[in-house]
Design a protein around this motif. Sequence first.
Motif, mmCIF file in Angstrom:
data_model
loop_
_atom_site.group_PDB
_atom_site.id
_atom_site.type_symbol
_atom_site.label_atom_id
_atom_site.label_comp_id
_atom_site.label_asym_id
_atom_site.label_seq_id
_atom_site.Cartn_x
_atom_site.Cartn_y
_atom_site.Cartn_z
ATOM 1 N N ALA A 1 -8.714 3.076 -2.565
ATOM 2 C CA ALA A 1 -7.312 3.451 -2.787
ATOM 3 C C ALA A 1 -6.934 4.630 -1.886
ATOM 4 N N LYS A 2 -7.845 5.599 -1.784
ATOM 5 C CA LYS A 2 -7.578 6.787 -0.968
ATOM 6 C C LYS A 2 -7.400 6.400 0.504
ATOM 7 N N ARG A 3 -8.286 5.558 0.991
ATOM 8 C CA ARG A 3 -8.180 5.107 2.395
ATOM 9 C C ARG A 3 -6.862 4.387 2.650
ATOM 10 N N LEU A 4 -6.478 3.545 1.696
ATOM 11 C CA LEU A 4 -5.241 2.765 1.876
ATOM 12 C C LEU A 4 -4.025 3.683 1.876
ATOM 13 N N VAL A 5 -4.044 4.669 0.977
ATOM 14 C CA VAL A 5 -2.937 5.638 0.931
ATOM 15 C C VAL A 5 -2.894 6.415 2.249
ATOM 16 N N GLU A 6 -4.076 6.855 2.706
ATOM 17 C CA GLU A 6 -4.116 7.625 3.965
ATOM 18 C C GLU A 6 -3.604 6.803 5.145
ATOM 19 N N ALA A 7 -3.830 5.477 5.072
ATOM 20 C CA ALA A 7 -3.360 4.611 6.165
ATOM 21 C C ALA A 7 -1.841 4.444 6.118
#
Length: 348
Positions: free
Chosen positions: A188-194
């Motif tokens: 989830a964190k990676r997707l938000v950062e993207a």
Amino acid sequence: MGIHVLDAMSREGFEEVIGLHDRESGLKAFIAIHDTKVGPAFGGIRRWSYISERAALMDVLRLSRAMTRKCVMAGVPGGGGKAVIIDEPGLDLERSYRFMGQRVEGMGGRFYTGPDVGTDGAALDWLSEETQFVTRTGADGPGDLAEATAAGAFAGIRAGLEFLDGEAAWDSRRIVVQGLGGVGERLAKRLVEAGATVFATDIDVERGRRAAEAAGAEFVEPSTEVTIACDVFAPCALGGFLHDVTIERLNARLIAGAANNILAKIHHADMLAERGVLLLPDFVTNAGALIRGALWHLEGHQVPLEDVEARVVASTSEVLQLAASEARPPARVARDLADERIAARRSS
Ligand code: NAI
């Protein structure tokens, strides 16, 4: 309904299934070794409150078989294994994991184990005091395995979006993450950062809310996530989630994530394809931890996350291209491709 273990083993080509009981802690567990033809068996330990012994046995068989498929698709020179612990109230966890560690050590390197649902850092530390054949936490280990799985799942989602639309276009994406444990929170964190808008849930609502906030995602109540209109649904909880009922309710174009054995039955891959939903095979997109853990044991180095991503993208793209050329669901194509490779190496 009973299960004929030896029949199931010969039908699916298993090598060994071990039932374990520790008189002192009361631990009951299974270890299944599916394939050691080209190298040791790799697979984590799952601790779960199974409704029956049969359910635990079925799970260890399915999971260890999937690990062999995962190895051949990721190009890892090893095969599938798995352990499950039947969780029960009052189970002495430290004693149980130490007992498991001693048994794994006694297998002499035929089976390398590590984390899975229910097996956290503390459990890994107990295990690693009893056996060398486990992935260690900390600097003398392979690095964060959940992070590697999240990186692979992220790369798989990117490959899936590029396949569908020619670009990831994160800023315009709505993505649902089901399960905010070790992998789900990191994904989830990676997707938000993207740049994506991420909705996330967990049946452990309190922990889920905290994890969603830490990741920058919007927490939604468990079971409402199924109907959210989204580009991507990323299963990071348990397997068997895609069945007649959930497929009817899902409102996503792409399904890709970390949960193992996400299809209740293989024909559900056809149902999804008929509805125009692209499902990426779980044992291809969730290979990150295997790649990192196995190569650390076999080659003695920490695999960078970029290499994990590159390997997952390569195998995902191979499957997607083949599926497109054969006009078949990727989950079926991947399964057949993996089984052909397993048969070829078994007969060599
Ligand atoms: P975890 O145990 O840390 O997290 C799973 C989370 O899912 C828990 O927080 C649990 O409360 C939640 N959950 C269970 N059922 C749910 C439901 N119906 N709806 C919403 N949330 C639910 O497990 P982890 O390590 O994050 O693994 C997630 C999945 O990915 C599992 O299926 C695991 O087998 C698979 N996987 C994990 C790998 C790893 O590196 N940890 C590697 C490959 C696959």
